[in-house]
Write a protein that holds these residues in place. Sequence first.
Motif, PDB file in Angstrom:
ATOM      1  N   MET A  31       0.834  -1.192   0.000  1.00 28.51           N
ATOM      2  CA  MET A  31       0.000   0.000   0.000  1.00 28.51           C
ATOM      3  C   MET A  31       0.873   1.248   0.000  1.00 28.51           C
ATOM      4  O   MET A  31       2.004   1.229   0.432  1.00 28.51           O
ATOM      5  CB  MET A  31      -0.894   0.028   1.240  1.00 28.51           C
ATOM      6  N   TRP A  32       0.299   2.334  -0.420  1.00 23.41           N
ATOM      7  CA  TRP A  32       1.040   3.573  -0.523  1.00 23.41           C
ATOM      8  C   TRP A  32       1.252   4.194   0.837  1.00 23.41           C
ATOM      9  O   TRP A  32       0.382   4.227   1.678  1.00 23.41           O
ATOM     10  CB  TRP A  32       0.298   4.562  -1.388  1.00 23.41           C
ATOM     11  N   GLN A  33       2.437   4.704   1.034  1.00 21.38           N
ATOM     12  CA  GLN A  33       2.749   5.427   2.261  1.00 21.38           C
ATOM     13  C   GLN A  33       2.473   6.922   2.098  1.00 21.38           C
ATOM     14  O   GLN A  33       2.148   7.588   3.055  1.00 21.38           O
ATOM     15  CB  GLN A  33       4.209   5.210   2.659  1.00 21.38           C
ATOM     16  N   ALA A  34       2.625   7.411   0.881  1.00 23.48           N
ATOM     17  CA  ALA A  34       2.407   8.842   0.649  1.00 23.48           C
ATOM     18  C   ALA A  34       0.930   9.158   0.848  1.00 23.48           C
ATOM     19  O   ALA A  34       0.064   8.513   0.292  1.00 23.48           O
ATOM     20  CB  ALA A  34       2.844   9.216  -0.755  1.00 23.48           C
ATOM     21  N   ASN A  35       0.678  10.172   1.653  1.00 20.92           N
ATOM     22  CA  ASN A  35      -0.699  10.483   2.002  1.00 20.92           C
ATOM     23  C   ASN A  35      -1.246  11.678   1.233  1.00 20.92           C
ATOM     24  O   ASN A  35      -2.433  11.921   1.250  1.00 20.92           O
ATOM     25  CB  ASN A  35      -0.787  10.737   3.512  1.00 20.92           C
ATOM     26  N   ASN A  36      -0.393  12.424   0.560  1.00 16.29           N
ATOM     27  CA  ASN A  36      -0.858  13.656  -0.083  1.00 16.29           C
ATOM     28  C   ASN A  36      -1.201  13.427  -1.549  1.00 16.29           C
ATOM     29  O   ASN A  36      -0.730  14.121  -2.431  1.00 16.29           O
ATOM     30  CB  ASN A  36       0.191  14.761   0.074  1.00 16.29           C
ATOM     31  N   ARG A  37      -2.037  12.452  -1.801  1.00 12.98           N
ATOM     32  CA  ARG A  37      -2.462  12.148  -3.163  1.00 12.98           C
ATOM     33  C   ARG A  37      -3.934  12.487  -3.317  1.00 12.98           C
ATOM     34  O   ARG A  37      -4.759  12.117  -2.485  1.00 12.98           O
ATOM     35  CB  ARG A  37      -2.244  10.673  -3.473  1.00 12.98           C
ATOM     36  N   HIS A  38      -4.236  13.188  -4.399  1.00 11.42           N
ATOM     37  CA  HIS A  38      -5.629  13.554  -4.656  1.00 11.42           C
ATOM     38  C   HIS A  38      -6.479  12.286  -4.633  1.00 11.42           C
ATOM     39  O   HIS A  38      -6.135  11.278  -5.239  1.00 11.42           O
ATOM     40  CB  HIS A  38      -5.759  14.255  -6.006  1.00 11.42           C
ATOM     41  N   THR A  39      -7.588  12.351  -3.908  1.00  8.34           N
ATOM     42  CA  THR A  39      -8.441  11.178  -3.700  1.00  8.34           C
ATOM     43  C   THR A  39      -9.889  11.536  -4.005  1.00  8.34           C
ATOM     44  O   THR A  39     -10.391  12.554  -3.540  1.00  8.34           O
ATOM     45  CB  THR A  39      -8.316  10.681  -2.244  1.00  8.34           C
ATOM     46  N   ILE A  40     -10.526  10.687  -4.774  1.00  6.79           N
ATOM     47  CA  ILE A  40     -11.941  10.839  -5.091  1.00  6.79           C
ATOM     48  C   ILE A  40     -12.680   9.661  -4.454  1.00  6.79           C
ATOM     49  O   ILE A  40     -12.321   8.505  -4.686  1.00  6.79           O
ATOM     50  CB  ILE A  40     -12.189  10.852  -6.612  1.00  6.79           C
ATOM     51  N   ILE A  41     -13.688   9.976  -3.652  1.00  4.96           N
ATOM     52  CA  ILE A  41     -14.523   8.942  -3.051  1.00  4.96           C
ATOM     53  C   ILE A  41     -15.808   8.858  -3.873  1.00  4.96           C
ATOM     54  O   ILE A  41     -16.515   9.849  -4.039  1.00  4.96           O
ATOM     55  CB  ILE A  41     -14.855   9.264  -1.573  1.00  4.96           C
ATOM     56  N   LEU A  42     -16.078   7.676  -4.391  1.00  3.31           N
ATOM     57  CA  LEU A  42     -17.305   7.414  -5.136  1.00  3.31           C
ATOM     58  C   LEU A  42     -18.248   6.693  -4.179  1.00  3.31           C
ATOM     59  O   LEU A  42     -17.868   5.707  -3.555  1.00  3.31           O
ATOM     60  CB  LEU A  42     -17.018   6.540  -6.350  1.00  3.31           C
ATOM     61  N   MET A  43     -19.470   7.195  -4.082  1.00  5.53           N
ATOM     62  CA  MET A  43     -20.375   6.673  -3.064  1.00  5.53           C
ATOM     63  C   MET A  43     -21.782   6.558  -3.622  1.00  5.53           C
ATOM     64  O   MET A  43     -22.225   7.429  -4.371  1.00  5.53           O
ATOM     65  CB  MET A  43     -20.334   7.644  -1.888  1.00  5.53           C
ATOM     66  N   GLN A  44     -22.456   5.483  -3.243  1.00  7.50           N
ATOM     67  CA  GLN A  44     -23.855   5.298  -3.598  1.00  7.50           C
ATOM     68  C   GLN A  44     -24.584   4.799  -2.353  1.00  7.50           C
ATOM     69  O   GLN A  44     -24.587   3.611  -2.067  1.00  7.50           O
ATOM     70  CB  GLN A  44     -24.006   4.306  -4.746  1.00  7.50           C
ATOM     71  N   PRO A  45     -25.198   5.724  -1.587  1.00 15.25           N
ATOM     72  CA  PRO A  45     -25.882   5.315  -0.359  1.00 15.25           C
ATOM     73  C   PRO A  45     -27.092   4.410  -0.605  1.00 15.25           C
ATOM     74  O   PRO A  45     -27.369   3.517   0.189  1.00 15.25           O
ATOM     75  CB  PRO A  45     -26.337   6.631   0.264  1.00 15.25           C
ATOM     76  N   GLY A  46     -27.817   4.636  -1.684  1.00 14.84           N
ATOM     77  CA  GLY A  46     -29.034   3.861  -1.944  1.00 14.84           C
ATOM     78  C   GLY A  46     -29.128   3.493  -3.404  1.00 14.84           C
ATOM     79  O   GLY A  46     -28.217   2.902  -3.968  1.00 14.84           O
ATOM     80  N   ASN A  47     -30.228   3.901  -4.037  1.00 18.45           N
ATOM     81  CA  ASN A  47     -30.436   3.565  -5.447  1.00 18.45           C
ATOM     82  C   ASN A  47     -29.520   4.384  -6.356  1.00 18.45           C
ATOM     83  O   ASN A  47     -28.778   5.245  -5.904  1.00 18.45           O
ATOM     84  CB  ASN A  47     -31.918   3.742  -5.816  1.00 18.45           C
ATOM     85  N   ARG A  48     -29.608   4.116  -7.643  1.00 19.43           N
ATOM     86  CA  ARG A  48     -28.716   4.769  -8.617  1.00 19.43           C
ATOM     87  C   ARG A  48     -28.792   6.293  -8.563  1.00 19.43           C
ATOM     88  O   ARG A  48     -27.802   6.973  -8.830  1.00 19.43           O
ATOM     89  CB  ARG A  48     -29.038   4.288 -10.028  1.00 19.43           C
TER      90      ARG A  48
END
Length: 105
Positions: A1-18
């Motif tokens: 796993m990566w140790q570098a923490n300053n990488r742009h991160t996108i969280i994709l999330m779907q709580p319910g339906n589409r």
Amino acid sequence: MWQANNRHTIILMQPGNRATRTFMDYDSIASAMDGICGLFEKRLKDSNPNLRNITYDIADLYRYIEALTDMSALVFDPAISAYAPFDRAWIKQQAFQRLKRLAGQ
């Protein structure tokens, strides 16, 4: 796993339906994990409006993540100039590491 923490991160999330699909972007993995914890904490506050102090443990956070229809992360990898995908298990591991670091401060 990566140790570098300053990488742009996108969280994709779907709580319910589409129709509930959404994304959030952050400047680092740590801030993405803070954002996920913040969403969970907001949900706890909304569910328990009369409680002044709300506490939770890592198992509660894991249940929240697992209860979502979908959640994944895209983390920028400068070595390939592209985003690398990560699953829920990785997100849970990163959230645990982040909370552990914050508790140690």
